[in-house]
Design an enzyme around this catalytic site. Sequence first.
Site, PDB file in Angstrom:
ATOM      1  N   GLU A 120       0.834  -1.206   0.000  1.00 43.36           N
ATOM      2  CA  GLU A 120       0.000   0.000   0.000  1.00 43.36           C
ATOM      3  C   GLU A 120       0.868   1.255   0.000  1.00 43.36           C
ATOM      4  OE1 GLU A 120      -3.536   2.190   0.927  1.00 43.36           O
ATOM      5  OE2 GLU A 120      -2.680   1.556   2.836  1.00 43.36           O
ATOM      6  N   THR A 168      -4.776  10.470  -1.354  1.00 43.97           N
ATOM      7  CA  THR A 168      -4.393  10.281   0.058  1.00 43.97           C
ATOM      8  C   THR A 168      -3.300  11.269   0.431  1.00 43.97           C
ATOM      9  OG1 THR A 168      -4.996   7.962  -0.108  1.00 43.97           O
ATOM     10  CG2 THR A 168      -3.588   8.563   1.731  1.00 43.97           C
TER      11      THR A 168
END
Length: 291
Positions: A120, A168
């Site tokens: 991730e 993000t």
Amino acid sequence: MLTVRAPATSANLGSGFDVFGVALDRPADVVRLEKASRTTIDITGVGSQYIPEDPDKNTVGAVAEALDAPAHIQIDKGVRPASGLGSSAASAAAAAVGLNELYDRGYSREELVPIAAKGEAVVSGDAHDDNVAPSIMGGFTIATDDGVTKVDADIPLVACLPDIVVSTRDARGVVPDTARVEQLVETVGWAATLTSGMHRDDPDLVGQGMNDTVVTPARADLIEGYDAVKSAAHGAGATGVTISGAGPTVIAACHEPDKRAVGTAMIDAFNDVGVEARVYQTEIGDGATVF
Ligand code: HSE
């Protein structure tokens, strides 16, 4: 050849920034894996055109490398990238669970969490366990440096995904460096209330705990219509409303009979400010499943 379905997730839940997460019953990524001499990646599905297939730049490539498990990996995206629903985490979770089994590596689900989080980090710039933990383990998860605690919980949820993209990196860029002691005190109260609600399958307690005065208000400006959507969801019966992960999805907890009205109210509120949106009527679900 193995097929793994790994669910979307909602991290933070207001009071649990970078710690709390839930697996959502839907949507999900479906990943097919086959042993190979080197890793190759094919991607189809929602937002696939924005995801690099180069294994050095893709979450699942990093997972394959970490497990020393080269494979041909086909990803069918059901979770839109940059949605706040743990899109990259779902692919990383599916790859970690599938490759662990394909190559008989013998890691437990909990041990796979930091391995998937490394994947991730390739896209988000930072390793967060709060999305990969529920995608791998299911349920409500509390991810800390000491490991993951999982609670099997049954809470109706409505996730409203607007046609807005929030990265993000941008969402982390607005997080304040400091918080006041009063905010720490109220956050502890909300987080404890939410955790109790998860243990009791109580949407009222979970909703009360979905609160935050530190990170969420700073991020709300990145989501056009957020305050109106939140208030519309509460008006339709939601017990708690907050930003899902880094956004822009807005997640609401509610009682089962109110799900449809909450979803409609959220879509209408986004539409009122000129933003298209879609709703997932969902609930807390299982972690990655191997077929
Ligand atoms: N907890 C993370 C955040 C989730 O809110 O930034 C996204 O990686």
